[in-house]
Design an enzyme around this catalytic site. Structure first.
Site, PDB file in Angstrom:
ATOM      1  N   ARG A 112     -32.850  83.042  76.300  1.00 22.59           N
ATOM      2  CA  ARG A 112     -32.775  81.765  75.546  1.00 22.59           C
ATOM      3  C   ARG A 112     -33.868  81.601  74.496  1.00 22.59           C
ATOM      4  NH1 ARG A 112     -31.702  80.445  80.752  1.00 22.59           N
ATOM      5  NH2 ARG A 112     -29.490  80.108  81.172  1.00 22.59           N
ATOM      6  N   LYS A 131     -33.722  83.133  59.098  1.00 24.21           N
ATOM      7  CA  LYS A 131     -32.286  83.394  59.254  1.00 24.21           C
ATOM      8  C   LYS A 131     -32.121  84.743  59.945  1.00 24.21           C
ATOM      9  CE  LYS A 131     -29.957  80.991  55.499  1.00 24.21           C
ATOM     10  NZ  LYS A 131     -29.131  81.174  54.290  1.00 24.21           N
ATOM     11  N   GLU A 163     -33.560  90.365  44.331  1.00 19.70           N
ATOM     12  CA  GLU A 163     -33.941  89.097  44.980  1.00 19.70           C
ATOM     13  C   GLU A 163     -35.197  88.513  44.321  1.00 19.70           C
ATOM     14  OE1 GLU A 163     -31.999  87.640  47.154  1.00 19.70           O
ATOM     15  OE2 GLU A 163     -30.873  89.196  48.228  1.00 19.70           O
ATOM     16  N   LYS A 218     -40.077  81.176  48.196  1.00 21.84           N
ATOM     17  CA  LYS A 218     -39.167  81.047  49.342  1.00 21.84           C
ATOM     18  C   LYS A 218     -39.754  80.090  50.373  1.00 21.84           C
ATOM     19  CE  LYS A 218     -36.003  82.948  52.553  1.00 21.84           C
ATOM     20  NZ  LYS A 218     -35.095  83.987  52.942  1.00 21.84           N
ATOM     21  N   GLU A 261     -30.915  74.812  56.005  1.00 22.26           N
ATOM     22  CA  GLU A 261     -29.935  74.841  54.914  1.00 22.26           C
ATOM     23  C   GLU A 261     -28.957  73.673  54.953  1.00 22.26           C
ATOM     24  OE1 GLU A 261     -28.801  78.818  53.588  1.00 22.26           O
ATOM     25  OE2 GLU A 261     -26.875  77.993  52.959  1.00 22.26           O
ATOM     26  N   ARG A 264     -31.996  74.544  50.383  1.00 24.58           N
ATOM     27  CA  ARG A 264     -32.151  75.973  50.710  1.00 24.58           C
ATOM     28  C   ARG A 264     -30.990  76.813  50.193  1.00 24.58           C
ATOM     29  NH1 ARG A 264     -34.316  79.028  56.172  1.00 24.58           N
ATOM     30  NH2 ARG A 264     -33.753  81.112  55.452  1.00 24.58           N
ATOM     31  N   ASN A 308     -29.169  81.261  47.700  1.00 25.41           N
ATOM     32  CA  ASN A 308     -27.970  82.104  47.749  1.00 25.41           C
ATOM     33  C   ASN A 308     -27.361  82.338  46.367  1.00 25.41           C
ATOM     34  OD1 ASN A 308     -28.055  82.321  50.593  1.00 25.41           O
ATOM     35  ND2 ASN A 308     -27.146  80.280  50.759  1.00 25.41           N
ATOM     36  N   HIS A 356     -24.871  85.113  45.828  1.00 25.69           N
ATOM     37  CA  HIS A 356     -24.514  85.678  47.123  1.00 25.69           C
ATOM     38  C   HIS A 356     -23.038  85.508  47.478  1.00 25.69           C
ATOM     39  CE1 HIS A 356     -28.781  86.153  47.472  1.00 25.69           C
ATOM     40  NE2 HIS A 356     -28.745  86.527  48.734  1.00 25.69           N
ATOM     41  N   HIS A 360     -21.354  88.719  48.436  1.00 23.72           N
ATOM     42  CA  HIS A 360     -20.784  88.989  49.762  1.00 23.72           C
ATOM     43  C   HIS A 360     -19.341  89.471  49.637  1.00 23.72           C
ATOM     44  CE1 HIS A 360     -23.799  86.242  52.101  1.00 23.72           C
ATOM     45  NE2 HIS A 360     -24.318  87.398  51.755  1.00 23.72           N
ATOM     46  N   HIS A 363     -26.947  95.372  49.493  1.00 23.49           N
ATOM     47  CA  HIS A 363     -26.916  93.907  49.411  1.00 23.49           C
ATOM     48  C   HIS A 363     -27.504  93.419  48.079  1.00 23.49           C
ATOM     49  CE1 HIS A 363     -27.227  89.730  50.727  1.00 23.49           C
ATOM     50  NE2 HIS A 363     -28.497  89.751  50.382  1.00 23.49           N
TER      51      HIS A 363
HETATM   52  P1  NAD Z   1     -31.880  97.901  55.094  1.00 20.23           P
HETATM   53  O1  NAD Z   1     -32.508  97.189  56.188  1.00 20.23           O
HETATM   54  O2  NAD Z   1     -30.570  98.566  55.336  1.00 20.23           O
HETATM   55  O3  NAD Z   1     -32.901  98.978  54.519  1.00 20.23           O
HETATM   56  C1  NAD Z   1     -32.509  99.772  53.445  1.00 20.23           C
HETATM   57  C2  NAD Z   1     -32.694 101.278  53.711  1.00 20.23           C
HETATM   58  O4  NAD Z   1     -34.068 101.591  53.534  1.00 20.23           O
HETATM   59  C3  NAD Z   1     -32.346 101.712  55.110  1.00 20.23           C
HETATM   60  O5  NAD Z   1     -31.774 102.991  55.044  1.00 20.23           O
HETATM   61  C4  NAD Z   1     -33.700 101.770  55.800  1.00 20.23           C
HETATM   62  O6  NAD Z   1     -33.726 102.636  56.895  1.00 20.23           O
HETATM   63  C5  NAD Z   1     -34.561 102.267  54.680  1.00 20.23           C
HETATM   64  N1  NAD Z   1     -35.962 101.948  54.743  1.00 20.23           N
HETATM   65  C6  NAD Z   1     -36.520 100.785  55.138  1.00 20.23           C
HETATM   66  N2  NAD Z   1     -37.825 100.794  54.910  1.00 20.23           N
HETATM   67  C7  NAD Z   1     -38.113 101.993  54.386  1.00 20.23           C
HETATM   68  C8  NAD Z   1     -39.299 102.592  53.921  1.00 20.23           C
HETATM   69  N3  NAD Z   1     -40.453 101.942  53.897  1.00 20.23           N
HETATM   70  N4  NAD Z   1     -39.242 103.863  53.455  1.00 20.23           N
HETATM   71  C9  NAD Z   1     -38.055 104.520  53.404  1.00 20.23           C
HETATM   72  N5  NAD Z   1     -36.896 103.999  53.800  1.00 20.23           N
HETATM   73  C10 NAD Z   1     -36.927 102.745  54.284  1.00 20.23           C
HETATM   74  O7  NAD Z   1     -31.640  96.927  53.830  1.00 20.23           O
HETATM   75  P2  NAD Z   1     -32.474  95.730  53.200  1.00 20.23           P
HETATM   76  O8  NAD Z   1     -32.113  95.719  51.783  1.00 20.23           O
HETATM   77  O9  NAD Z   1     -33.879  95.769  53.586  1.00 20.23           O
HETATM   78  O10 NAD Z   1     -31.832  94.451  53.899  1.00 20.23           O
HETATM   79  C11 NAD Z   1     -30.483  94.118  53.723  1.00 20.23           C
HETATM   80  C12 NAD Z   1     -30.065  93.224  54.848  1.00 20.23           C
HETATM   81  O11 NAD Z   1     -30.848  92.036  54.820  1.00 20.23           O
HETATM   82  C13 NAD Z   1     -28.633  92.786  54.804  1.00 20.23           C
HETATM   83  O12 NAD Z   1     -28.073  92.934  56.072  1.00 20.23           O
HETATM   84  C14 NAD Z   1     -28.693  91.319  54.411  1.00 20.23           C
HETATM   85  O13 NAD Z   1     -27.634  90.575  54.932  1.00 20.23           O
HETATM   86  C15 NAD Z   1     -30.000  90.926  55.020  1.00 20.23           C
HETATM   87  N6  NAD Z   1     -30.625  89.761  54.392  1.00 20.23           N
HETATM   88  C16 NAD Z   1     -31.038  88.753  55.187  1.00 20.23           C
HETATM   89  C17 NAD Z   1     -31.667  87.668  54.635  1.00 20.23           C
HETATM   90  C18 NAD Z   1     -32.208  86.587  55.539  1.00 20.23           C
HETATM   91  O14 NAD Z   1     -32.633  85.546  55.031  1.00 20.23           O
HETATM   92  N7  NAD Z   1     -32.240  86.806  56.826  1.00 20.23           N
HETATM   93  C19 NAD Z   1     -31.888  87.589  53.262  1.00 20.23           C
HETATM   94  C20 NAD Z   1     -31.468  88.645  52.471  1.00 20.23           C
HETATM   95  C21 NAD Z   1     -30.838  89.737  53.042  1.00 20.23           C
HETATM   96  N1  GLY Z   2     -31.544  84.543  51.762  1.00 18.52           N
HETATM   97  C1  GLY Z   2     -31.186  83.173  51.841  1.00 18.52           C
HETATM   98  C2  GLY Z   2     -32.008  82.345  52.778  1.00 18.52           C
HETATM   99  O1  GLY Z   2     -32.913  82.804  53.406  1.00 18.52           O
HETATM  100  O2  GLY Z   2     -31.738  81.180  52.902  1.00 18.52           O
END
Ligand code: NAD
Ligand code: GLY
Length: 359
Positions: free
Chosen positions: A118, A140, A182, A224, A234, A238, A242, A245, A249, A262
């Site tokens: 939980r 998030k 971003e 942010k 949100e 907030r 997006n 996005h 998406h 992404h």
């Molecule tokens: P990812 O986590 O897939 O990482 C990208 C690639 O880089 C992967 O292959 C990873 O293994 C590699 N990698 C990571 N760090 C590395 C490093 N230092 N050196 C070499 N390789 C490395 O992608 P991302 O772009 O970091 O994140 C995308 C995800 O984030 C999506 O799922 C998206 O929905 C999510 N997201 C969430 C929020 C939120 O607010 N929670 C906001 C934006 C995006």
């Molecule tokens: N990436 C959008 C948010 O964190 O709200």
């Protein structure tokens, strides 16, 4: 080292930004309340940074779970591997989960922390630019469903965020560019002077200039944090985070998770949002051209995927979380540096944008 605060009352937490923070052995100790730590990472990041990360928690029971690498594994099935590891290593309610990786690992680890017994603590150690400027901040968390991205999740804030800019040294160029998308977003939605700075300094970011990266990360996180502090869950403002996005998406879902990054999808999506904003006379065509140029300078895509039609966009956008009461709401640019969430556009104008930018 720079320290920012995400100001959320009793859930406030620091963001540490600097060089070589993974070698700082005293940084995270104050943010771990129990004696157990579970580091969640993936097969790509583990050989690069897991041993360093483990040392940051020495003196505690440190376990690890290494997931396969990729957006296609951001699902309930692979989330369960984290619970398997926690239960088999007998982690209790005082455990701290540590997300060591990009946004996929951060979102999954955060959701595991939100739901294990939980809710337990977690720490973000983001290693991609995208996760450093966006996903690690704001709480998030979640996983994808076959019918929609990030559809299963929870808000759960970390105890702290540790951004070691040196970890970007190993990041591939296309992943760096995805993070820059971003970064550009913050300029467009709420910080025009930052957008101006980015136009001048893009080549430094492309070259991973440390000083430029730290400034871009710090400014992005500050923007942010300011938005999240006003609207944690949100309910309103907030949603401007997006920008691009909803279109993005749709691209990610159409192409299959992981085939467009992404940040790449968000880049094209931001240009689509800008095009629609210009059709509403909120910004000028010269602004749209500026946005297209900065995206190209950052080596980001500005064209929709080959064969993805306007109709396909519309059907995919209808399941986006931003649809309220059957009316499509989009984040658009009221002006450069000022985003709003609105359904105040005619379907014909959206159609015109989709027809103009699809092929
Ligand atoms: P990812 O986590 O897939 O990482 C990208 C690639 O880089 C992967 O292959 C990873 O293994 C590699 N990698 C990571 N760090 C590395 C490093 N230092 N050196 C070499 N390789 C490395 O992608 P991302 O772009 O970091 O994140 C995308 C995800 O984030 C999506 O799922 C998206 O929905 C999510 N997201 C969430 C929020 C939120 O607010 N929670 C906001 C934006 C995006
Ligand atoms: N990436 C959008 C948010 O964190 O709200």
């Amino acid at each position: 080292m720079k320290t920012l605060t995400v100001d959320l009352g009793e859930r406030s937490y620091p963001i540490f930004i600097g060089q070589d923070l993974l070698n700082d052995l005293s940084l995270v100790a104050p943010y771990v309340k129990g004696k157990q730590v579970m580091i969640v990472t993936n097969e790509t990041i583990a050989p690069l940074y897991l041993e360093k990360a483990k040392k940051m928690f020495s003196g505690l029971q440190v376990d690890e779970v290494i997931l396969p690498d990729g957006e296609e594994f951001k699902n309930l099935e692979h989330l369960n591997l984290i619970f398997d590891a926690l239960l088999s290593k007998r982690h209790n309610r005082t455990t701290t989960l540590v997300a060591l990786g990009g946004g996929v690992i951060g979102d999954m680890t955060g959701f595991a922390a939100a739901s294990y017994q939980r809710g337990v603590d977690f720490i973000q150690i983001p290693t991609t630019l995208l996760s450093q400027v966006d996903s690690s901040v704001g709480g998030k968390t979640g996983v994808n469903h076959a019918l929609g991205k990030n559809m299963i999740g929870a808000f759960h804030q970390p105890n702290c965020v540790v951004i070691d800019v040196n970890s970007l040294n190993t990041l591939p160029a296309n992943e760096l560019a995805a993070g820059v998308a971003e970064v550009i977003k913050y300029g467009l939605i709420c910080d025009l002077p930052f957008f101006d700075w980015l136009e001048v300094n893009m080549s430094k970011l492309n070259a991973k200039d440390t000083e430029a990266l730290i400034y871009a990360i710090e400014t992005s996180c500050a923007n942010k944090a300011k938005v999240v502090a006003q609207d944690e869950k949100e309910g309103g403002i907030r949603a401007i985070l997006n920008l691009g996005h909803t279109f993005g998406h749709a691209i990610e879902t159409d192409q299959g998770y992981g085939n467009w990054l992404h940040g790449e999808a968000v880049a094209t999506g931001m240009l689509m949002a800008a095009d629609l904003s210009a059709r509403l006379d909120w910004i000028d065509q010269t602004d749209v051209d500026r946005i297209e140029k900065i995206l190209l300078d950052a080596h980001l895509p500005v064209k929709c995927p080959e064969g993805m039609t306007a109709e396909r966009f519309k059907s995919l956008m209808a399941v986006d979380k931003k649809v309220l009461d059957g009316k499509l709401r989009l984040v658009l640019l009221r002006a450069m540096g000022e985003a709003v969430t609105t359904s105040d556009f005619a379907l014909e104008q959206l159609d015109a944008t989709l027809k103009h930018l699809t092929n």
